[in-house]
Design an enzyme around this catalytic site. Structure first.
Site, PDB file in Angstrom:
ATOM      1  N   CYS A 124       0.852  -1.194   0.000  1.00 29.71           N
ATOM      2  CA  CYS A 124       0.000   0.000   0.000  1.00 29.71           C
ATOM      3  C   CYS A 124       0.885   1.239   0.000  1.00 29.71           C
ATOM      4  CB  CYS A 124      -0.906  -0.007   1.233  1.00 29.71           C
ATOM      5  SG  CYS A 124      -1.767   1.554   1.469  1.00 29.71           S
ATOM      6  N   CYS A 163      -2.447   1.283   9.318  1.00 31.10           N
ATOM      7  CA  CYS A 163      -1.861  -0.047   9.511  1.00 31.10           C
ATOM      8  C   CYS A 163      -0.536   0.046  10.255  1.00 31.10           C
ATOM      9  CB  CYS A 163      -1.614  -0.719   8.165  1.00 31.10           C
ATOM     10  SG  CYS A 163      -3.120  -1.041   7.258  1.00 31.10           S
ATOM     11  N   CYS A 179      -8.069   3.098   0.528  1.00 31.01           N
ATOM     12  CA  CYS A 179      -7.441   2.404   1.661  1.00 31.01           C
ATOM     13  C   CYS A 179      -7.679   0.913   1.516  1.00 31.01           C
ATOM     14  CB  CYS A 179      -8.031   2.924   2.958  1.00 31.01           C
ATOM     15  SG  CYS A 179      -7.622   1.898   4.374  1.00 31.01           S
ATOM     16  N   GLU A 192     -26.430   0.567  28.068  1.00 31.36           N
ATOM     17  CA  GLU A 192     -25.586   1.311  27.124  1.00 31.36           C
ATOM     18  C   GLU A 192     -25.753   2.807  27.411  1.00 31.36           C
ATOM     19  OE1 GLU A 192     -23.389   1.033  24.439  1.00 31.36           O
ATOM     20  OE2 GLU A 192     -23.653   3.187  24.252  1.00 31.36           O
ATOM     21  N   ASP A 220     -18.573  -5.821  27.635  1.00 29.24           N
ATOM     22  CA  ASP A 220     -17.860  -5.455  26.398  1.00 29.24           C
ATOM     23  C   ASP A 220     -17.511  -3.971  26.445  1.00 29.24           C
ATOM     24  OD1 ASP A 220     -16.788  -5.316  23.883  1.00 29.24           O
ATOM     25  OD2 ASP A 220     -18.659  -5.672  22.804  1.00 29.24           O
ATOM     26  N   CYS A 274     -11.280  -5.050  24.099  1.00 26.33           N
ATOM     27  CA  CYS A 274     -10.475  -4.563  22.970  1.00 26.33           C
ATOM     28  C   CYS A 274      -9.123  -4.056  23.449  1.00 26.33           C
ATOM     29  CB  CYS A 274     -11.234  -3.487  22.201  1.00 26.33           C
ATOM     30  SG  CYS A 274     -11.816  -2.151  23.221  1.00 26.33           S
TER      31      CYS A 274
HETATM   32  N1  SAH Z   1     -21.381  -4.883  22.734  1.00 30.96           N
HETATM   33  C1  SAH Z   1     -21.557  -3.960  21.639  1.00 30.96           C
HETATM   34  C2  SAH Z   1     -20.837  -2.633  21.831  1.00 30.96           C
HETATM   35  C3  SAH Z   1     -19.423  -2.684  22.355  1.00 30.96           C
HETATM   36  S1  SAH Z   1     -18.511  -1.192  22.248  1.00 30.96           S
HETATM   37  C4  SAH Z   1     -21.193  -4.602  20.337  1.00 30.96           C
HETATM   38  O1  SAH Z   1     -20.520  -5.621  20.309  1.00 30.96           O
HETATM   39  O2  SAH Z   1     -21.597  -4.096  19.284  1.00 30.96           O
HETATM   40  C5  SAH Z   1     -18.649  -0.501  23.820  1.00 30.96           C
HETATM   41  C6  SAH Z   1     -19.950   0.217  24.055  1.00 30.96           C
HETATM   42  O3  SAH Z   1     -19.916   0.739  25.377  1.00 30.96           O
HETATM   43  C7  SAH Z   1     -20.218   1.400  23.139  1.00 30.96           C
HETATM   44  O4  SAH Z   1     -21.483   1.252  22.564  1.00 30.96           O
HETATM   45  C8  SAH Z   1     -20.180   2.609  24.083  1.00 30.96           C
HETATM   46  O5  SAH Z   1     -21.085   3.630  23.722  1.00 30.96           O
HETATM   47  C9  SAH Z   1     -20.570   1.985  25.400  1.00 30.96           C
HETATM   48  N2  SAH Z   1     -20.136   2.680  26.614  1.00 30.96           N
HETATM   49  C10 SAH Z   1     -19.012   3.398  26.813  1.00 30.96           C
HETATM   50  N3  SAH Z   1     -18.929   3.807  28.085  1.00 30.96           N
HETATM   51  C11 SAH Z   1     -20.031   3.332  28.718  1.00 30.96           C
HETATM   52  C12 SAH Z   1     -20.508   3.409  30.057  1.00 30.96           C
HETATM   53  N4  SAH Z   1     -19.821   4.050  31.007  1.00 30.96           N
HETATM   54  N5  SAH Z   1     -21.658   2.792  30.355  1.00 30.96           N
HETATM   55  C13 SAH Z   1     -22.356   2.109  29.406  1.00 30.96           C
HETATM   56  N6  SAH Z   1     -21.958   2.010  28.121  1.00 30.96           N
HETATM   57  C14 SAH Z   1     -20.810   2.611  27.788  1.00 30.96           C
END
Ligand code: SAH
Length: 451
Positions: A72, A81, A159, A333, A381, A408
């Protein structure tokens, strides 16, 4: 060692950002971007700190066996990247090791590490892009990426991580900006109109969303732009103008105006249909998200009787893909639009046993606990900063038999697994999953069980 010295260096490891690291004879770590583990190099020292230094490759004496030729033109210039110069097998090995090192060394946790769930497709996997728009010194329009750790825009016509069609959207936008002499936003003065081009593509339905982030309410001649997009992009589903008048690094402002279509697109994940709007989180690599969710589902081991709490649920995806196999589902959320999407997604997929709360996850979990909610399975998550000790404690007090932690960031995962261990939950196993090949990011999913 001082600036401009030339030193011999063997690269032995990589940082979380993907830079190679080697050690001098006296044990000082030297960070060398774009190097590969196994490289024997001559490095030019750029900056020396007390215990570490930064350098750049002056000469490759013996290349790492994992080296390949980058494919690239933007690689090494744009901040996208980290690894187009090593094989994918080597990238997977490095990522697997990073997760293991974090969990074992930072978390002090001994557990089973499953092999990383690798990508079948390492290019064109992204379904989302946010391109800053600017002009160079000669007044030439630039649409691309910020250079690594900078706000200099690197022009990028196509990209390799993104669908080919995004290049068409860039082209239409660039033509419009040039023809109508559209003013672009200048970060230093806060003047100028067009800030970012934000695109989302739904892979299964092939629906396309184009969003322009503007410093104001819209763009002059935007009807011409709309016409050009609609005539050249047959799968265009919606166009949105997002207004951001703040002097900030945050890309999106708080207000959206739908100029064409419904303001959202829909895609399919694990057999369910999901609505994606500009503000809501949606997994950037759909194919890998399906594999990640399958692993989360396996770890949740639902029999149909369980009550499930899905914290940081975004548009409800993880929980909703499991809703058929559990008794009830509560999602939490913080982004209101994502919660609305989650509710719509439940309706759209005929899910009747789910409800969603718009709240901060640690606070909501504590509230639910006080109300006597006792989930059998908790799904976590969180964003990169992880869950933190307070939430871990609350989850442990709710006493679920299993916790499925999707992460992540290996470092915050490791920290949180340690908190869990201190609160009666053992990590049964960890599976790394590559959601972002060619970048240094790595996702993991961990299964925890009550002692
Ligand atoms: N489980 C989902 C999103 C994961 S990303 C999926 O797999 O698609 C993490 C998420 O946490 C995002 O949507 C973000 O807006 C939310 N988030 C961030 N801080 C937060 C908090 N303090 N309380 C609740 N949600 C939160």
């Amino acid at each position: 060692m001082k600036k401009n010295d030339l030193i011999p260096l063997t690269i032995t490891s990589a940082t979380a950002e993907g830079s190679g690291v080697g050690r001098t004879a006296d044990g000082m770590a030297v960070f060398v971007p774009l190097s590969a583990i196994g490289d024997e190099l001559t490095v030019r020292v750029l900056k020396v700190k007390k215990t570490y230094a930064f350098g750049k490759i002056e000469d490759i004496l013996t290349p790492s066996p994992a080296r390949i030729t980058p494919d690239c033109a933007c690689f090494s210039q744009c901040g996208g990247c980290a690894w187009r110069h090593i094989t994918y097998a080597e990238e997977c090995r490095v990522k697997q090791q990073r997760v293991r090192d974090a969990v074992e060394r930072v978390g002090g946790i001994q557990t089973v590490f499953r092999p990383m769930i690798a990508c079948e497709r390492t290019d064109r996997y992204r379904n989302k892009a946010q391109f800053p728009v600017g002009k160079d010194r000669d007044g030439k329009t630039q649409i691309g990426f910020y250079a690594f750790h900078s706000h200099r825009i690197i022009d990028c016509a196509d990209c390799a991580l993104q669908p080919e069609q995004f290049a068409d959207v860039i082209r239409v936008t660039r033509d419009f900006v040039n023809t109508y002499d559209v003013s672009v936003y200048d970060e230093s003065t806060g003047k100028g109109s067009l800030r970012h081009l934000y695109i989302r593509h739904a892979e299964v339905t092939d629906e396309l969303m184009v969003c322009y982030v503007v410093n104001g309410g819209g763009l002059k001649h935007e009807d011409v732009l709309l016409q050009a997009l609609r005539s050249q992009l047959p799968n265009l589903k919606t166009v949105i103008f997002n207004s951001n008048r703040e002097k900030t690094n945050v890309v999106l402002g708080s207000k959206n105006r739908v100029a064409f279509g419904d303001g959202f697109i829909e895609d399919v994940l694990c057999g369910k249909i999901f609505r994606i709007s500009p503000f809501s989180f949606w997994q950037v690599n759909r194919a890998q998200a399906e594999k990640l969710y399958a692993k989360a589902r396996e770890y949740a081991a639902l029999t149909g009787r369980e009550h499930v709490l899905d914290l940081y649920c975004g548009t409800g995806t993880i929980g909703l893909t499991m809703a058929d196999s559990c008794a009830s589902l509560i999602g939490v959320e913080i982004i209101a639009d994502a919660v609305r999407d989650a509710e719509q997604n439940a309706l759209r997929n005929g899910v009747k046993n789910a409800r969603f709360l718009c709240a901060d996850a640690p606070a909501a979990a504590e509230q639910l606990r006080q109300e006597g909610i006792a989930p059998d399975v908790v799904i976590l998550d969180p964003p990169r900063k992880g869950c933190g000790e307070a939430l871990v404690k609350t989850v442990a007090k709710m006493s679920p038999s299993r916790v499925v932690y999707v992460s992540c960031d290996p470092a915050t995962l490791a920290r949180d697994l340690k908190y869990f261990a201190e609160n009666g939950y053992q990590t049964a196993e960890v599976t790394p999953c590559d959601m972002f090949s060619r970048t240094a990011h790595v996702e993991s999913v961990a299964l925890l069980r009550r002692d």
